[in-house]
Design a protein around this motif. Sequence first.
Motif, PDB file in Angstrom:
ATOM      1  N   ARG A 283      13.537   1.637 -10.526  1.00 40.80           N
ATOM      2  CA  ARG A 283      13.357   0.382  -9.798  1.00 40.80           C
ATOM      3  C   ARG A 283      14.300   0.232  -8.600  1.00 40.80           C
ATOM      4  N   PRO A 284      15.608   0.555  -8.703  1.00 37.48           N
ATOM      5  CA  PRO A 284      16.458   0.416  -7.508  1.00 37.48           C
ATOM      6  C   PRO A 284      15.967   1.250  -6.336  1.00 37.48           C
ATOM      7  N   ALA A 285      15.510   2.483  -6.595  1.00 34.15           N
ATOM      8  CA  ALA A 285      15.014   3.325  -5.504  1.00 34.15           C
ATOM      9  C   ALA A 285      13.737   2.758  -4.914  1.00 34.15           C
ATOM     10  N   VAL A 286      12.838   2.237  -5.748  1.00 36.83           N
ATOM     11  CA  VAL A 286      11.578   1.670  -5.260  1.00 36.83           C
ATOM     12  C   VAL A 286      11.841   0.422  -4.433  1.00 36.83           C
TER      13      VAL A 286
ATOM     14  N   PRO B 292      13.309  12.300  -5.058  1.00 32.13           N
ATOM     15  CA  PRO B 292      14.557  12.921  -5.513  1.00 32.13           C
ATOM     16  C   PRO B 292      15.221  12.174  -6.666  1.00 32.13           C
ATOM     17  N   MET B 293      15.138  10.835  -6.655  1.00 35.70           N
ATOM     18  CA  MET B 293      15.700  10.076  -7.766  1.00 35.70           C
ATOM     19  C   MET B 293      14.938  10.356  -9.058  1.00 35.70           C
ATOM     20  N   TRP B 294      13.610  10.425  -8.979  1.00 37.86           N
ATOM     21  CA  TRP B 294      12.788  10.712 -10.145  1.00 37.86           C
ATOM     22  C   TRP B 294      13.088  12.115 -10.676  1.00 37.86           C
ATOM     23  N   ALA B 295      13.283  13.058  -9.767  1.00 40.51           N
ATOM     24  CA  ALA B 295      13.573  14.427 -10.186  1.00 40.51           C
ATOM     25  C   ALA B 295      14.918  14.546 -10.886  1.00 40.51           C
ATOM     26  N   SER B 296      15.832  13.579 -10.637  1.00 37.96           N
ATOM     27  CA  SER B 296      17.170  13.663 -11.222  1.00 37.96           C
ATOM     28  C   SER B 296      17.273  12.991 -12.591  1.00 37.96           C
ATOM     29  N   LEU B 297      16.202  12.305 -13.036  1.00 40.52           N
ATOM     30  CA  LEU B 297      16.272  11.598 -14.307  1.00 40.52           C
ATOM     31  C   LEU B 297      16.285  12.582 -15.478  1.00 40.52           C
ATOM     32  N   ASP B 298      17.077  12.273 -16.466  1.00 36.35           N
ATOM     33  CA  ASP B 298      17.149  13.094 -17.674  1.00 36.35           C
ATOM     34  C   ASP B 298      15.875  12.879 -18.497  1.00 36.35           C
TER      35      ASP B 298
ATOM     36  N   CYS C 230       0.829  -1.210   0.000  1.00 33.38           N
ATOM     37  CA  CYS C 230       0.000   0.000   0.000  1.00 33.38           C
ATOM     38  C   CYS C 230       0.864   1.260   0.000  1.00 33.38           C
ATOM     39  N   SER C 231       1.943   1.256   0.780  1.00 35.65           N
ATOM     40  CA  SER C 231       2.826   2.425   0.840  1.00 35.65           C
ATOM     41  C   SER C 231       3.472   2.704  -0.509  1.00 35.65           C
ATOM     42  N   VAL C 232       3.896   1.637  -1.207  1.00 36.40           N
ATOM     43  CA  VAL C 232       4.527   1.815  -2.516  1.00 36.40           C
ATOM     44  C   VAL C 232       3.504   2.276  -3.550  1.00 36.40           C
ATOM     45  N   LEU C 233       2.322   1.643  -3.558  1.00 34.41           N
ATOM     46  CA  LEU C 233       1.296   2.006  -4.542  1.00 34.41           C
ATOM     47  C   LEU C 233       0.814   3.440  -4.366  1.00 34.41           C
ATOM     48  N   LEU C 234       0.827   3.941  -3.147  1.00 31.89           N
ATOM     49  CA  LEU C 234       0.468   5.339  -2.910  1.00 31.89           C
ATOM     50  C   LEU C 234       1.673   6.263  -3.073  1.00 31.89           C
ATOM     51  N   GLY C 235       2.838   5.820  -2.598  1.00 33.55           N
ATOM     52  CA  GLY C 235       3.998   6.704  -2.552  1.00 33.55           C
ATOM     53  C   GLY C 235       4.584   7.036  -3.906  1.00 33.55           C
ATOM     54  N   VAL C 236       4.608   6.070  -4.840  1.00 33.43           N
ATOM     55  CA  VAL C 236       5.206   6.336  -6.154  1.00 33.43           C
ATOM     56  C   VAL C 236       4.417   7.409  -6.920  1.00 33.43           C
ATOM     57  N   PRO C 237       3.073   7.330  -7.013  1.00 34.19           N
ATOM     58  CA  PRO C 237       2.350   8.425  -7.679  1.00 34.19           C
ATOM     59  C   PRO C 237       2.510   9.769  -6.969  1.00 34.19           C
ATOM     60  N   VAL C 238       2.558   9.753  -5.638  1.00 34.95           N
ATOM     61  CA  VAL C 238       2.753  11.013  -4.916  1.00 34.95           C
ATOM     62  C   VAL C 238       4.138  11.585  -5.211  1.00 34.95           C
ATOM     63  N   ALA C 239       5.151  10.730  -5.293  1.00 34.23           N
ATOM     64  CA  ALA C 239       6.494  11.195  -5.650  1.00 34.23           C
ATOM     65  C   ALA C 239       6.489  11.823  -7.036  1.00 34.23           C
ATOM     66  N   HIS C 240       5.754  11.222  -7.958  1.00 30.50           N
ATOM     67  CA  HIS C 240       5.641  11.800  -9.308  1.00 30.50           C
ATOM     68  C   HIS C 240       4.988  13.183  -9.250  1.00 30.50           C
ATOM     69  N   ALA C 241       3.906  13.324  -8.486  1.00 34.46           N
ATOM     70  CA  ALA C 241       3.191  14.600  -8.426  1.00 34.46           C
ATOM     71  C   ALA C 241       4.028  15.690  -7.779  1.00 34.46           C
ATOM     72  N   LEU C 242       4.776  15.359  -6.721  1.00 33.93           N
ATOM     73  CA  LEU C 242       5.486  16.381  -5.952  1.00 33.93           C
ATOM     74  C   LEU C 242       6.879  16.686  -6.481  1.00 33.93           C
ATOM     75  N   TYR C 243       7.439  15.788  -7.289  1.00 28.64           N
ATOM     76  CA  TYR C 243       8.812  15.993  -7.756  1.00 28.64           C
ATOM     77  C   TYR C 243       8.930  16.156  -9.272  1.00 28.64           C
ATOM     78  N   ARG C 244       7.856  15.884 -10.016  1.00 27.43           N
ATOM     79  CA  ARG C 244       7.919  16.025 -11.467  1.00 27.43           C
ATOM     80  C   ARG C 244       6.921  17.039 -12.023  1.00 27.43           C
ATOM     81  N   LEU C 245       5.928  17.393 -11.228  1.00 27.70           N
ATOM     82  CA  LEU C 245       4.888  18.295 -11.706  1.00 27.70           C
ATOM     83  C   LEU C 245       4.988  19.644 -10.995  1.00 27.70           C
ATOM     84  N   ARG C 246       4.515  20.683 -11.679  1.00 26.79           N
ATOM     85  CA  ARG C 246       4.479  22.020 -11.095  1.00 26.79           C
ATOM     86  C   ARG C 246       3.180  22.157 -10.302  1.00 26.79           C
TER      87      ARG C 246
END
Length: 558
Positions: free
Chosen positions: A202-205, A169-175, A87-103
Amino acid sequence: MNGTRDGLRRGARARGARTPFVMAALAVVPLVFLAIFFAWPVAAMAVRGLAPGGHVDLGGFTDVLTRPRILRVLWFTVWMAALATACSVLLGVPVAHALYRLRVPGAGVWRAFVVLPFVMPTVVVGVAFRSLFADGGPLAWLGWDGSWQPVLLAMVFFNVSVVVRTVGPMWASLDPRTAESAAALGASPRQVFRTVTWPQLRPAVVSAASVVFLFCSTAFGIVLMLGGLRYSTLETEIYSLTVEFLDLRAAAVLSVTQFVLVAALLVVSERSRIGRHDERVRRGVTQQTALRRPGRGDVAALTLTAAVGALILAPLVTLLVRSLRSDGGWTVQHYRGLGDLGVVSALSQSWRIAIDAALLALVLGVCVCVVVSWRAASPTGRRVVRLLDAAFMLPLGVSAVTVGFGFLITLDRPPLDLRSSSALIPIAQAMVALPLVVRTLVPVLRSLDPRSREAAAALGASPLRAWMTADLPHLWRPFVAAAGFALAVSLGEFGATAFLAQPESPTLPVLIYQLLGRPGAGNFGAAMAASVLLATVTALVMAAVERIGGSAAGRMDG
């Protein structure tokens, strides 16, 4: 000119030759501390349980691990930790995308808000979820009070931030150019994520998931307060066997079982980090890719982010509201009586102990971080560094009760007679905070480019001046973040403190637990008011950390 260049080369070789000895000297102090205040107490507890007559008898494993109740405890520990991790991963990965990749408006506030549960005292969370599901709570109609569902929600409440702050932070660093090229060639967003983004994430997840499983499988306070008599994990069962039944043999068997589980998880976590290059970490620390505006495909991530916000807010708001209610009306009487119940003095005691524990954890943590972030030249050196890194993570996964009881049976004679010493609780709390300090500082130390320091030295700067010029500007914010994490975690530490605290001078988390055990609605109201006070202090500490430490406060991965 050639002579100067040769001199610099000889100086660099001499410093390189001295480096292993310097690292060995730095490792001595934390290793001695770990040996005295972790390995020795845990080994003493295991020996007392597994070799009570001086002779090792491993038949206890069969006797204990085949008990029907122990089998139920093991099964509940594993499946609850696995479900909470999923549950933590299924919720946390989309939240990481929203907070670190989106304005997203207020993204910095959202990031601070998401990390708050991670350092929230377990007794506060336990009281908050009880107030949510108990009689009179807004979700009492579900009938979940005393069931496993609140335990699951509390575990997710705590650990979704670990996933967000590790993956984000790992997602934010991807080219982004690789993903853009795949999209330009006709790949759908789902195909881009599966073939380009996910292999890099995947390694970070996996690392985050292994840490979350570790935290969930060793959860103590929330299971003790929310699970009741029906639901128990290895951690709470060790506590019950040790404190209530004095069954040290069974407690030792469960401690060893838990230790094996933790060691396996640490191996998985360590292997998941291999291959994450320093250059990628450097990009994640020093620069981020440009954020983009949310699109139609981001609706799900934004919706889940709002759901996580509701999960965090609901129990805390309910706790605050119910602390201001009595007999159907609004009142502050629960707060007026806090002084008479010793809450103010308990908070002062908690603050003093937390400061001592944080300082001790920082001193030891800096030594550990310098050693485990060293880029050893030989394969043997790199293996030693990885072993040391894993060794200092072990306190996270060993029962606080095991350590606490081990303190009492080993530190009871000169020259280390500390049973009545005020230093015992700060030492125990420092053992809890030390891995978090290491995980906050190590990524930054590994990302530092040594060429800047070498250039300063080549221009004539002393080693101290070169370090202050090249490295200190990048280190002081992460150092503040590590100090804040250590302070906040020590303020709310409950497991070891509950076992070691003196009855006449409890810390605030221990006092809250004592209030919950006393009959009467007034004591429950006082426990809620004291929980609000402790949560407020912790939130203020983390707000200051986020304000001063900035993005460094979010690093939880090493």
